[in-house]
Design a protein around this motif. Sequence first.
Motif, short mmCIF file in Angstrom:
data_model
loop_
_atom_site.label_atom_id
_atom_site.label_comp_id
_atom_site.label_asym_id
_atom_site.label_seq_id
_atom_site.Cartn_x
_atom_site.Cartn_y
_atom_site.Cartn_z
N LYS A 1 -39.12 98.52 60.77
CA LYS A 1 -39.63 98.03 59.87
C LYS A 1 -40.39 97.01 59.82
O LYS A 1 -39.61 95.95 60.79
CB LYS A 1 -38.45 98.97 58.42
N VAL A 2 -40.72 96.42 59.23
CA VAL A 2 -41.30 95.52 58.97
C VAL A 2 -40.98 94.30 57.92
O VAL A 2 -40.31 94.85 57.11
CB VAL A 2 -42.99 95.28 57.92
N ALA A 3 -40.42 93.51 58.53
CA ALA A 3 -39.14 92.61 57.93
C ALA A 3 -39.91 91.37 57.08
O ALA A 3 -39.21 90.83 56.33
CB ALA A 3 -38.24 92.37 58.38
N ARG A 4 -41.19 91.06 57.97
CA ARG A 4 -41.25 89.93 57.31
C ARG A 4 -42.84 89.82 57.55
O ARG A 4 -43.79 90.83 58.51
CB ARG A 4 -41.28 88.72 58.03
N ILE A 5 -43.56 90.18 56.34
CA ILE A 5 -45.76 90.05 57.64
C ILE A 5 -46.14 88.49 56.65
O ILE A 5 -45.41 88.10 55.90
CB ILE A 5 -46.44 91.18 56.31
N THR A 6 -47.05 87.21 57.43
CA THR A 6 -47.27 86.45 57.46
C THR A 6 -49.04 86.57 57.55
O THR A 6 -49.32 87.27 58.66
CB THR A 6 -47.72 85.01 58.23
N ASN A 7 -49.92 86.22 56.15
CA ASN A 7 -50.93 86.80 56.23
C ASN A 7 -52.00 85.99 56.79
O ASN A 7 -51.56 84.56 55.43
CB ASN A 7 -51.50 87.79 55.04
N TYR A 8 -53.35 86.35 56.84
CA TYR A 8 -54.28 84.40 56.68
C TYR A 8 -55.97 85.17 57.16
O TYR A 8 -56.55 86.30 57.43
CB TYR A 8 -54.07 83.81 58.19
N TYR A 9 -56.30 84.56 56.56
CA TYR A 9 -58.19 83.96 56.24
C TYR A 9 -58.12 83.21 55.17
O TYR A 9 -57.67 82.10 55.23
CB TYR A 9 -58.21 85.81 55.92
N ASN A 10 -60.00 83.06 55.91
CA ASN A 10 -60.15 81.65 54.62
C ASN A 10 -60.72 81.71 54.02
O ASN A 10 -61.42 81.99 53.51
CB ASN A 10 -61.42 80.91 56.34
N LEU A 11 -60.04 81.10 52.80
CA LEU A 11 -60.18 81.43 51.26
C LEU A 11 -61.53 80.72 50.96
O LEU A 11 -62.45 81.50 50.31
CB LEU A 11 -59.28 80.43 50.32
N GLN A 12 -62.20 79.93 51.69
CA GLN A 12 -62.60 78.12 51.85
C GLN A 12 -64.03 79.25 51.76
O GLN A 12 -65.07 79.66 50.98
CB GLN A 12 -62.90 77.28 52.40
N ASP A 13 -63.76 80.37 53.04
CA ASP A 13 -65.14 81.28 53.48
C ASP A 13 -65.34 82.38 52.19
O ASP A 13 -66.24 83.00 51.46
CB ASP A 13 -64.81 81.58 54.79
N TRP A 14 -64.39 83.31 51.29
CA TRP A 14 -64.18 83.69 50.25
C TRP A 14 -64.82 82.90 49.02
O TRP A 14 -65.29 83.73 49.10
CB TRP A 14 -62.17 84.40 50.55
N LEU A 15 -64.64 82.29 48.91
CA LEU A 15 -65.21 81.27 47.72
C LEU A 15 -66.19 81.77 47.70
O LEU A 15 -66.98 81.88 46.76
CB LEU A 15 -64.29 80.06 47.71
N ALA A 16 -66.67 81.07 49.25
CA ALA A 16 -68.15 80.91 49.25
C ALA A 16 -68.42 82.41 49.47
O ALA A 16 -70.10 82.46 48.26
CB ALA A 16 -68.47 79.83 50.65
N GLN A 17 -68.57 82.95 49.14
CA GLN A 17 -69.25 84.68 49.49
C GLN A 17 -68.79 85.08 47.97
O GLN A 17 -69.84 86.14 47.45
CB GLN A 17 -68.49 85.93 50.07
N VAL A 18 -68.44 84.90 46.97
CA VAL A 18 -68.38 85.04 46.11
C VAL A 18 -69.39 84.73 44.50
O VAL A 18 -69.10 85.00 43.77
CB VAL A 18 -66.26 85.70 45.23
N GLY A 19 -69.53 83.57 45.31
CA GLY A 19 -70.34 82.62 44.62
C GLY A 19 -70.03 81.50 43.56
O GLY A 19 -70.26 80.97 42.89
N ALA A 20 -68.29 80.98 44.45
CA ALA A 20 -67.68 79.67 43.13
C ALA A 20 -68.37 78.92 43.81
O ALA A 20 -69.73 78.27 44.73
CB ALA A 20 -66.13 80.24 44.27
#
Length: 134
Positions: free
Chosen positions: A115-134
């Motif tokens: 079973k999954v005991a650890r998960i570490t996620n990553y994406y570029n938050l600045q890219d997401w912010l730009a795409q949603v119009g921040a």
Amino acid sequence: MSDVAAVIGAYYAAFNAGDKQAFLDVLTDDVAHDINQGERQVGKEAFGRFVDHMTRCYREQLTDMVIMTGSTPDRGSAEFIVHGTYLATDEGLPEANGQTYTLPAGAFFTLRDGKVARITNYYNLQDWLAQVGA
């Protein structure tokens, strides 16, 4: 396919299906979840609350999934594309009005007893912010 790859595959199949129970079923009771550019939350209950929050604020599907495993029987990773819609304003983030986004993302896993005991996620938050119009 290795056992690690199968577990990671089941994790993401549950995600894409929106099946919270199947999602929780692949986790250890003390799962450590490292949220992208945020805190670590521990336990299935915390993970369940996170899933509820994400379901309220976002609708996402993951495509182009590549699951990677190595020489150790307890670690793996995945790379994928997130296709999402920002449904409801998430605290501390820009106002939601149905904006769509597409992001490359990745995750790192540690497994214990199948079973999954650890998960570490990553994406570029600045890219997401730009795409949603921040």
